[in-house]
Design a protein around this motif. Structure first.
Motif, PDB file in Angstrom:
ATOM      1  N   LYS A   1       1.012  -1.113  -0.278  1.00 26.54           N
ATOM      2  CA  LYS A   1      -0.069   0.118   0.237  1.00 26.54           C
ATOM      3  C   LYS A   1       0.558   1.592  -0.486  1.00 26.54           C
ATOM      4  O   LYS A   1       0.426   2.125  -0.748  1.00 26.54           O
ATOM      5  CB  LYS A   1      -1.133   0.331   0.975  1.00 26.54           C
ATOM      6  CG  LYS A   1      -1.822   0.936   1.246  1.00 26.54           C
ATOM      7  CD  LYS A   1      -2.881   1.050   2.225  1.00 26.54           C
ATOM      8  CE  LYS A   1      -4.179   2.016   1.747  1.00 26.54           C
ATOM      9  NZ  LYS A   1      -4.746   2.163   3.117  1.00 26.54           N
TER      10      LYS A   1
ATOM     11  N   ASP B   1      -8.223   1.458   0.122  1.00 29.76           N
ATOM     12  CA  ASP B   1      -9.607  -0.080   0.072  1.00 29.76           C
ATOM     13  C   ASP B   1     -10.658   0.930   0.175  1.00 29.76           C
ATOM     14  O   ASP B   1     -11.015   2.075   0.363  1.00 29.76           O
ATOM     15  CB  ASP B   1      -9.242  -0.029   1.739  1.00 29.76           C
ATOM     16  CG  ASP B   1      -7.305  -0.460   2.283  1.00 29.76           C
ATOM     17  OD1 ASP B   1      -6.574  -0.635   1.573  1.00 29.76           O
ATOM     18  OD2 ASP B   1      -7.432  -0.504   3.839  1.00 29.76           O
TER      19      ASP B   1
ATOM     20  N   ASP C   1     -15.167  -7.566  -0.873  1.00 27.44           N
ATOM     21  CA  ASP C   1     -15.724  -6.176  -1.281  1.00 27.44           C
ATOM     22  C   ASP C   1     -16.291  -5.882  -1.850  1.00 27.44           C
ATOM     23  O   ASP C   1     -17.289  -5.037  -1.774  1.00 27.44           O
ATOM     24  CB  ASP C   1     -13.808  -5.713  -1.951  1.00 27.44           C
ATOM     25  CG  ASP C   1     -13.092  -4.727  -0.770  1.00 27.44           C
ATOM     26  OD1 ASP C   1     -12.611  -5.648   0.732  1.00 27.44           O
ATOM     27  OD2 ASP C   1     -11.796  -4.596  -1.569  1.00 27.44           O
TER      28      ASP C   1
END
Length: 423
Positions: free
Chosen positions: A179, A207, A253
């Motif tokens: 990230k 995210d 997700d």
């Protein structure tokens, strides 16, 4: 809500939490979806009066129409029949195949803009969804003949139909990069011109909890701070959805996004306009896909039966394909297409909207030089600012109706009075 012995307790009695299975039998699932859809449409047909159905070019309403035993369907369109903003030709083709009737209306720009104050009056609150005006017209069309109508809301949230649900799949490989590196790439990308791939790098650095707040994000917090004259004191969109995301932290997700949309977009836009625009015509709107039995089935669908790299609403579309033409079942999600971006470039409506965006009410709440630039850039074709312009414009129309015009009367007020008398 329970009041007992001087104490008040409030508890949520139902939570539409997704519970996707790890895997499943696709053929069996499709057959079960067929059965669930048939049963819910059948249940929603129970009435003492004739029931009709709204019909667009999309899979949801088309599937409802293929299942419902009535024969009256209702459609509206814009511009000419060959334009992408006109769904009438699709509706006519489907009802011909299903041996039903379609009643349609082509809405011109003058009717559309003239009706906006009336729609904002019936909405009670400002809603920046251009399709609510289109929905007003199709409900009006239906109300001339029937008192109950079926509609296709809910299938996208439950079965995974929005195009944005592809994003976790598209970003999957990129998000395997650490990230901190993605954040660095995004910082560079933000300084680059708006070229292809820029948004992918920026959104890929975040995210899902950061980048997705639902379908209604028109202005970023930074843009709002520049646009509004008053200092923002409320929570950011991410803060508003944070507690909902926390409850869904265990989900994939895509299922998280569905849960967010079910709790915010479905309630705050989709059902808001469906209910108020139908009630504006004393019309009862029923939504078969939102039956609790449909949700109880849909919540357990495996993720790849909802959305994969090729399509959205995967299993649902296969089920629909058994009842409607393949071209309709596979049609990409369009929403309710309205040619706002086209009309805002026309001199008449450009000037009309510009006058509102620079008027006294606008100057009270907004830094109007930003609104003027949005308008000019849109007309010049430098950017599609239509939704941002529309968001501010309908707020100002709503403000005018509720705070400046004490004697405002909706366009159809006499028609409504007569309908109530004869009900």
């Amino acid at each position: 809500m329970i009041f007992k012995e001087g104490k008040l307790e409030i508890e949520r009695y139902f939570d539409p939490m997704m519970e996707p299975a790890e895997s499943g039998d696709l053929e069996k699932t499709v057959s079960e979806i067929e059965e669930v859809v048939h049963d819910t449409v059948d249940a929603h047909m129970i009435a003492d009066v004739e029931v009709g159905s709204l019909l667009s070019s999309g899979v949801d309403s088309s599937y409802v129409v293929s299942e419902f035993p009535g024969d009256k369907t209702f459609t509206v369109g814009f511009l000419d029949k060959e334009s992408k903003y006109n769904e009438i030709r699709y509706a006519e083709g489907l009802v011909k195949e299903l041996d039903k009737k379609n009643y349609s209306k082509n809405i011109d720009s003058e009717e559309y803009f003239a009706c906006i104050p009336t729609v904002m009056y019936y909405m009670d609150e400002p809603l920046a969804d251009p399709s609510c005006i289109a929905l007003y017209f199709v409900d009006q069309l239906a109300a001339e003949q029937i008192k109950v109508v079926l509609s296709g809301e809910g299938a996208d949230e439950f079965f995974g139909g929005y195009n944005i649900y592809h994003e976790p799949i598209s970003l999957e490989k990129y998000q395997k990069i650490p990230k901190c590196i993605r954040k660095g790439i995004a910082a560079i990308a933000k300084k680059m011109p708006d070229i292809k791939g820029r948004d992918f790098l920026i959104r890929g650095s975040k995210d899902v909890e950061e980048r997705f707040i639902g379908n209604a994000n028109m202005f970023s917090v930074e843009e709002r701070e520049k646009l509004l004259k008053t200092k923002l004191t409320h929570m950011s969109p991410q803060e508003i959805v944070a507690s909902t995301y926390k409850k869904a932290s265990h989900l994939h997700d895509i299922a998280k996004m569905q849960y967010i949309d079910t709790n915010f977009w479905l309630q705050g836009d989709i059902l808001l306009k469906a209910d108020k625009m139908s009630m504006a015509h004393c019309l009862e709107s029923r939504v078969p896909f939102l039956d609790v039995k449909v949700f109880d089935y849909a919540k357990k669908l495996p993720i790849d039966f909802r959305c994969n790299k090729d399509t959205t609403k995967r299993a649902f579309r296969i089920a629909a394909k058994r009842h409607i033409p393949e071209s309709t079942a596979n049609k990409k999600k369009l929403g309710f297409p309205v040619p706002i971006r086209v009309w805002l470039k026309e001199e008449k409506y450009y000037n009309m909207v510009m006058e509102t965006l620079t008027g006294a009410a606008a100057q009270k709440y907004f830094n109007t030089d930003i609104l003027v630039k949005l308008m000019k850039d849109h007309k010049a074709g430098k950017a599609d600012n239509s939704r941002k312009i529309w968001t501010v414009y309908v707020f100002l129309v709503w403000y005018n109706v509720y705070f400046e015009k004490n004697d405002f009367q909706p366009i159809n007020s006499e028609w409504i009075k007569n309908r109530i008398k004869t009900a």
